[in-house]
Design a protein around this motif. Sequence first.
Motif, short mmCIF file in Angstrom:
data_model
loop_
_atom_site.label_atom_id
_atom_site.label_comp_id
_atom_site.label_asym_id
_atom_site.label_seq_id
_atom_site.Cartn_x
_atom_site.Cartn_y
_atom_site.Cartn_z
N LEU A 1 0.83 -1.21 0.00
CA LEU A 1 0.00 0.00 0.00
C LEU A 1 0.86 1.26 0.00
N VAL A 2 1.93 1.24 0.77
CA VAL A 2 2.82 2.40 0.83
C VAL A 2 3.41 2.69 -0.54
N VAL A 3 3.87 1.64 -1.24
CA VAL A 3 4.48 1.82 -2.55
C VAL A 3 3.45 2.34 -3.56
N VAL A 4 2.24 1.77 -3.53
CA VAL A 4 1.20 2.19 -4.48
C VAL A 4 0.77 3.63 -4.22
N ILE A 5 0.58 3.99 -2.96
CA ILE A 5 0.16 5.35 -2.63
C ILE A 5 1.24 6.36 -3.00
N GLY A 6 2.49 6.01 -2.73
CA GLY A 6 3.58 6.93 -3.02
C GLY A 6 3.82 7.13 -4.50
N GLY A 7 3.41 6.14 -5.31
CA GLY A 7 3.69 6.20 -6.74
C GLY A 7 4.76 5.19 -7.09
N ALA B 1 4.33 8.52 1.93
CA ALA B 1 3.20 7.62 2.16
C ALA B 1 3.37 6.83 3.45
N ALA B 2 4.59 6.37 3.73
CA ALA B 2 4.84 5.59 4.94
C ALA B 2 4.55 6.41 6.20
N PHE B 3 5.06 7.63 6.25
CA PHE B 3 4.84 8.44 7.44
C PHE B 3 3.40 8.94 7.52
N ALA B 4 2.77 9.18 6.36
CA ALA B 4 1.37 9.60 6.37
C ALA B 4 0.48 8.49 6.93
N LEU B 5 0.71 7.26 6.50
CA LEU B 5 -0.08 6.13 7.02
C LEU B 5 0.20 5.91 8.51
N GLY B 6 1.46 6.06 8.91
CA GLY B 6 1.79 5.89 10.32
C GLY B 6 1.09 6.92 11.19
N ILE C 1 -10.70 2.41 8.83
CA ILE C 1 -10.84 3.79 8.39
C ILE C 1 -9.69 4.19 7.46
N VAL C 2 -8.47 3.81 7.84
CA VAL C 2 -7.32 4.14 7.00
C VAL C 2 -7.42 3.46 5.64
N PHE C 3 -7.89 2.21 5.63
CA PHE C 3 -8.03 1.49 4.36
C PHE C 3 -9.06 2.17 3.46
N VAL C 4 -10.17 2.62 4.06
CA VAL C 4 -11.20 3.32 3.28
C VAL C 4 -10.62 4.62 2.71
N LEU C 5 -9.86 5.33 3.51
CA LEU C 5 -9.24 6.57 3.03
C LEU C 5 -8.27 6.29 1.87
N ILE C 6 -7.56 5.17 1.96
CA ILE C 6 -6.64 4.80 0.88
C ILE C 6 -7.41 4.51 -0.41
N VAL C 7 -8.53 3.78 -0.29
CA VAL C 7 -9.34 3.47 -1.47
C VAL C 7 -9.86 4.76 -2.11
N LEU D 1 -6.99 6.56 -3.91
CA LEU D 1 -6.60 5.93 -5.17
C LEU D 1 -7.66 6.10 -6.25
N GLN D 2 -8.91 6.31 -5.84
CA GLN D 2 -9.94 6.62 -6.83
C GLN D 2 -9.72 8.00 -7.43
N VAL D 3 -9.28 8.92 -6.59
CA VAL D 3 -9.04 10.29 -7.05
C VAL D 3 -7.71 10.39 -7.79
#
Length: 294
Positions: A230-236, A246-251, A269-275, A278-280
């Motif tokens: 998830l960290v890698v995908v969110i970060g790009g 992304a790592a520190f944001a999730l932490g 909640i964090v997983f929903v925010l990630i979804v 990634l939609q945006v």
Amino acid sequence: MEVAIGQLFTGLSLGSILLLAALGLSLTFGQMGVINMAHGEFIMAGCYTTFVVQQVVHATGVALVVSLFAGFLVGGLLGAALEAGLIRWMYERPLDTLLVTFGVGLILQQLARNIFGAPAKNVVVPEWLSGGLTIAGTVVPKTRIFILVLAVVAVVVLAAALKTTPLGRRIRAVVQNRDLAETSGVSSRSTDVGTFFIGSGLAAVAGVALTLIGSTSPTIGQSYLVDAFLVVVIGGLGQIKGTVLAAFALGLLNSFIEYSTTASVAKVIVFVLIVVFLQVRPQGLFTVRTRSLA
């Protein structure tokens, strides 16, 4: 105020652990496109390497330093062997890499059980890392501070290596355009092996760090595998600076949400925010800039 500072340090601590777990994956998955489900077992290899080193080197402080280098070497060799033996045939078939590495991960877990047994193993924390430091009225464990510093050092060294060393330049060339790099005389085979060696070695370093905050078991890597992806995908994909953010944001998100709810609810909640994120922005925080018109 003290509560907020405490949660801040907790979030930074969790973020540093996620960063160490995801840093190697940012190379093997983010830059090479290989879905390596055995990444968690490379983290486990670092944990058990620390346990073995401490049985040989009884000075815990020295053992920790030796473990960092030994863990990187063990994890790197495992990753290089995986790439040379299996992954090299599957670069055009990412779903096959998922299935194959998942099987390899199960084999490594069973191998760890056969060698070390199923019960968890504990590593003694060096005396100079015992206790905590009082920062702004909050006691922060020295082990957490050490992991944070280790994560920062790992990022700086990796970024410098990719930008200034010949191997780093070859890795970036192969990632951006494999065919053009080969016609320019760059050996993609040795570069692929080197990339997997570094990425897997960094995973093992994360395992060494994890022994400072908990016990070691054959499945310890699986606890961090999904979060690392998830960290890698969110970060790009392929973006180290994105991985860091992304790592520190999730932490931090986990830390502050968990304080007012529970650990399970915070995860949801964090997983929903990630979804939603990634939609945006499905490409993540950062993207690789190319000159392609496609």
